[in-house]
Structure formats: structure tokens, C-alpha cells
Design a protein around this motif. Sequence first.
Motif, PDB file in Angstrom:
ATOM      1  N   ASP A  43       0.823  -1.217   0.000  1.00  0.00           N
ATOM      2  CA  ASP A  43       0.000   0.000   0.000  1.00  0.00           C
ATOM      3  C   ASP A  43       0.854   1.263   0.000  1.00  0.00           C
ATOM      4  O   ASP A  43       0.590   2.208  -0.746  1.00  0.00           O
ATOM      5  N   GLU A  44       1.903   1.281   0.822  1.00  0.00           N
ATOM      6  CA  GLU A  44       2.799   2.434   0.861  1.00  0.00           C
ATOM      7  C   GLU A  44       3.540   2.583  -0.464  1.00  0.00           C
ATOM      8  O   GLU A  44       3.688   3.690  -0.992  1.00  0.00           O
ATOM      9  N   ALA A  45       4.008   1.466  -1.022  1.00  0.00           N
ATOM     10  CA  ALA A  45       4.717   1.515  -2.297  1.00  0.00           C
ATOM     11  C   ALA A  45       3.809   2.035  -3.404  1.00  0.00           C
ATOM     12  O   ALA A  45       4.221   2.847  -4.232  1.00  0.00           O
ATOM     13  N   ARG A  46       2.564   1.596  -3.406  1.00  0.00           N
ATOM     14  CA  ARG A  46       1.626   2.045  -4.437  1.00  0.00           C
ATOM     15  C   ARG A  46       1.340   3.547  -4.304  1.00  0.00           C
ATOM     16  O   ARG A  46       1.338   4.277  -5.290  1.00  0.00           O
ATOM     17  N   ARG A  47       1.108   4.012  -3.071  1.00  0.00           N
ATOM     18  CA  ARG A  47       0.878   5.452  -2.855  1.00  0.00           C
ATOM     19  C   ARG A  47       2.079   6.265  -3.326  1.00  0.00           C
ATOM     20  O   ARG A  47       1.929   7.287  -3.997  1.00  0.00           O
ATOM     21  N   THR A  48       3.269   5.796  -2.984  1.00  0.00           N
ATOM     22  CA  THR A  48       4.491   6.493  -3.384  1.00  0.00           C
ATOM     23  C   THR A  48       4.629   6.508  -4.904  1.00  0.00           C
ATOM     24  O   THR A  48       4.986   7.530  -5.494  1.00  0.00           O
ATOM     25  N   ALA A  49       4.333   5.380  -5.546  1.00  0.00           N
ATOM     26  CA  ALA A  49       4.444   5.295  -7.007  1.00  0.00           C
ATOM     27  C   ALA A  49       3.454   6.223  -7.696  1.00  0.00           C
ATOM     28  O   ALA A  49       3.798   6.881  -8.688  1.00  0.00           O
ATOM     29  N   VAL A  50       2.241   6.288  -7.175  1.00  0.00           N
ATOM     30  CA  VAL A  50       1.226   7.175  -7.762  1.00  0.00           C
ATOM     31  C   VAL A  50       1.680   8.630  -7.652  1.00  0.00           C
ATOM     32  O   VAL A  50       1.612   9.391  -8.626  1.00  0.00           O
ATOM     33  N   GLU A  51       2.181   9.011  -6.493  1.00  0.00           N
ATOM     34  CA  GLU A  51       2.653  10.384  -6.286  1.00  0.00           C
ATOM     35  C   GLU A  51       3.864  10.686  -7.170  1.00  0.00           C
ATOM     36  O   GLU A  51       3.946  11.753  -7.787  1.00  0.00           O
ATOM     37  N   ALA A  52       4.804   9.747  -7.264  1.00  0.00           N
ATOM     38  CA  ALA A  52       5.991   9.964  -8.106  1.00  0.00           C
ATOM     39  C   ALA A  52       5.594  10.087  -9.574  1.00  0.00           C
ATOM     40  O   ALA A  52       6.121  10.940 -10.293  1.00  0.00           O
ATOM     41  N   ALA A  53       4.681   9.255 -10.031  1.00  0.00           N
ATOM     42  CA  ALA A  53       4.227   9.320 -11.425  1.00  0.00           C
ATOM     43  C   ALA A  53       3.595  10.676 -11.721  1.00  0.00           C
ATOM     44  O   ALA A  53       3.828  11.263 -12.778  1.00  0.00           O
ATOM     45  N   LYS A  54       2.813  11.169 -10.762  1.00  0.00           N
ATOM     46  CA  LYS A  54       2.195  12.495 -10.937  1.00  0.00           C
ATOM     47  C   LYS A  54       3.255  13.581 -11.040  1.00  0.00           C
ATOM     48  O   LYS A  54       3.235  14.398 -11.949  1.00  0.00           O
ATOM     49  N   ARG A  55       4.185  13.575 -10.092  1.00  0.00           N
ATOM     50  CA  ARG A  55       5.215  14.617 -10.052  1.00  0.00           C
ATOM     51  C   ARG A  55       6.130  14.564 -11.274  1.00  0.00           C
ATOM     52  O   ARG A  55       6.576  15.595 -11.761  1.00  0.00           O
ATOM     53  N   LEU A  56       6.428  13.367 -11.746  1.00  0.00           N
ATOM     54  CA  LEU A  56       7.320  13.216 -12.890  1.00  0.00           C
ATOM     55  C   LEU A  56       6.568  13.273 -14.224  1.00  0.00           C
ATOM     56  O   LEU A  56       7.179  13.201 -15.281  1.00  0.00           O
ATOM     57  N   ARG A  57       5.260  13.394 -14.121  1.00  0.00           N
ATOM     58  CA  ARG A  57       4.391  13.419 -15.313  1.00  0.00           C
ATOM     59  C   ARG A  57       4.627  12.200 -16.206  1.00  0.00           C
ATOM     60  O   ARG A  57       4.788  12.305 -17.417  1.00  0.00           O
ATOM     61  N   LEU A  58       4.651  11.040 -15.557  1.00  0.00           N
ATOM     62  CA  LEU A  58       4.840   9.779 -16.265  1.00  0.00           C
ATOM     63  C   LEU A  58       3.605   8.902 -16.094  1.00  0.00           C
ATOM     64  O   LEU A  58       2.996   8.900 -15.029  1.00  0.00           O
ATOM     65  N   PRO A  59       3.253   8.143 -17.118  1.00  0.00           N
ATOM     66  CA  PRO A  59       2.123   7.232 -16.963  1.00  0.00           C
ATOM     67  C   PRO A  59       2.509   6.081 -16.034  1.00  0.00           C
ATOM     68  O   PRO A  59       3.679   5.699 -15.959  1.00  0.00           O
ATOM     69  N   MET A  60       1.540   5.550 -15.331  1.00  0.00           N
ATOM     70  CA  MET A  60       1.789   4.411 -14.461  1.00  0.00           C
ATOM     71  C   MET A  60       0.896   3.267 -14.906  1.00  0.00           C
ATOM     72  O   MET A  60      -0.309   3.419 -15.003  1.00  0.00           O
ATOM     73  N   ASP A  61       1.499   2.138 -15.214  1.00  0.00           N
ATOM     74  CA  ASP A  61       0.757   0.970 -15.677  1.00  0.00           C
ATOM     75  C   ASP A  61       1.111  -0.207 -14.777  1.00  0.00           C
ATOM     76  O   ASP A  61       2.200  -0.766 -14.880  1.00  0.00           O
ATOM     77  N   LEU A  62       0.206  -0.595 -13.921  1.00  0.00           N
ATOM     78  CA  LEU A  62       0.462  -1.704 -12.996  1.00  0.00           C
ATOM     79  C   LEU A  62       0.193  -3.064 -13.635  1.00  0.00           C
ATOM     80  O   LEU A  62       0.421  -4.097 -13.015  1.00  0.00           O
ATOM     81  N   ARG A  63      -0.319  -3.080 -14.863  1.00  0.00           N
ATOM     82  CA  ARG A  63      -0.563  -4.291 -15.636  1.00  0.00           C
ATOM     83  C   ARG A  63      -1.377  -5.328 -14.867  1.00  0.00           C
ATOM     84  O   ARG A  63      -1.130  -6.516 -14.948  1.00  0.00           O
ATOM     85  N   ASP A  64      -2.339  -4.877 -14.068  1.00  0.00           N
ATOM     86  CA  ASP A  64      -3.209  -5.762 -13.282  1.00  0.00           C
ATOM     87  C   ASP A  64      -2.462  -6.582 -12.234  1.00  0.00           C
ATOM     88  O   ASP A  64      -2.968  -7.583 -11.746  1.00  0.00           O
ATOM     89  N   LEU A  65      -1.242  -6.174 -11.887  1.00  0.00           N
ATOM     90  CA  LEU A  65      -0.502  -6.883 -10.849  1.00  0.00           C
ATOM     91  C   LEU A  65      -1.151  -6.623  -9.493  1.00  0.00           C
ATOM     92  O   LEU A  65      -1.684  -5.547  -9.236  1.00  0.00           O
ATOM     93  N   ALA A  66      -1.102  -7.621  -8.638  1.00  0.00           N
ATOM     94  CA  ALA A  66      -1.680  -7.504  -7.301  1.00  0.00           C
ATOM     95  C   ALA A  66      -0.720  -8.138  -6.298  1.00  0.00           C
ATOM     96  O   ALA A  66       0.053  -9.030  -6.653  1.00  0.00           O
ATOM     97  N   PRO A  67      -0.767  -7.697  -5.037  1.00  0.00           N
ATOM     98  CA  PRO A  67       0.142  -8.262  -4.027  1.00  0.00           C
ATOM     99  C   PRO A  67      -0.238  -9.699  -3.667  1.00  0.00           C
ATOM    100  O   PRO A  67      -1.412 -10.070  -3.700  1.00  0.00           O
ATOM    101  N   THR A  68       0.776 -10.494  -3.334  1.00  0.00           N
ATOM    102  CA  THR A  68       0.549 -11.852  -2.835  1.00  0.00           C
ATOM    103  C   THR A  68       0.718 -11.850  -1.323  1.00  0.00           C
ATOM    104  O   THR A  68       1.257 -10.900  -0.750  1.00  0.00           O
ATOM    105  N   LEU A  69       0.307 -12.916  -0.694  1.00  0.00           N
ATOM    106  CA  LEU A  69       0.464 -13.023   0.757  1.00  0.00           C
ATOM    107  C   LEU A  69       1.934 -13.119   1.157  1.00  0.00           C
ATOM    108  O   LEU A  69       2.303 -12.760   2.263  1.00  0.00           O
TER     109      LEU A  69
END
Length: 100
Positions: free
Chosen positions: A51-77
Motif C-alpha cells: 500500500d505504501e509503495a503504491r501510494r508512493t508510485a502514484v505520487e511519483a508518477a504524478k510529479r514526474l508526469r509519467l504514466p503508471m501501468d500496474l498491468r493488473d498486478l496484485a500483491p501476494t500473501l
Amino acid sequence: MHQILTAVSAVALSMAAGNRALASEAEIDRDIREATALVEFVIVRSTSSYDEARRTAVEAAKRLRLPMDLRDLAPTLEGGLTFPKAVCEEIRPPCVSGLT
């Protein structure tokens, strides 16, 4: 590194060409340029929390004006990432899905 890639390319080209003579260095360089892409990475945070990594990635993508594509990846246990099972069934192994 360039010499390793050149050697690997030369072997691949000679195998693909059968009995044809090895390609010239210029042809090998051209093939390497066409088959590769320059990639840049930006490390903004290291964390074990998805969750923290995703929030950070979303914020970094916004600031760097880069698209973010998670390709439907989801966390495992186990703390890794996985594709949904349906996606893994569409593509070839080694895709491993921890999701149903």
C-alpha cells in the motif's frame, strides 16, 4: 558489456542464418539497437508495504508526469506481486498467479 551482447548476437544471427556467414559488426550493432530499448529507473522509496509503495508510485508518477501501468498486478500473501489467474492462463509460463 557491448562485447558480450555482440558475441551473443553473433551466435544468434549465425544460428538463425544457418550456413550463412556471420553478420558484420555493423549488422550486429543494428540488430542490437532494434531489439533493445533504453530504460531508466527512478527509485523513490524502498518499503515492504504494498500500500505504501503504491501510494508512493502514484505520487511519483504524478510529479514526474509519467504514466503508471500496474498491468493488473496484485500483491501476494508472501510479499511479491502476481498477475490474475486469467492473465496467466493467456500468456506462456513462467507466469505464476497467486490469485484465483
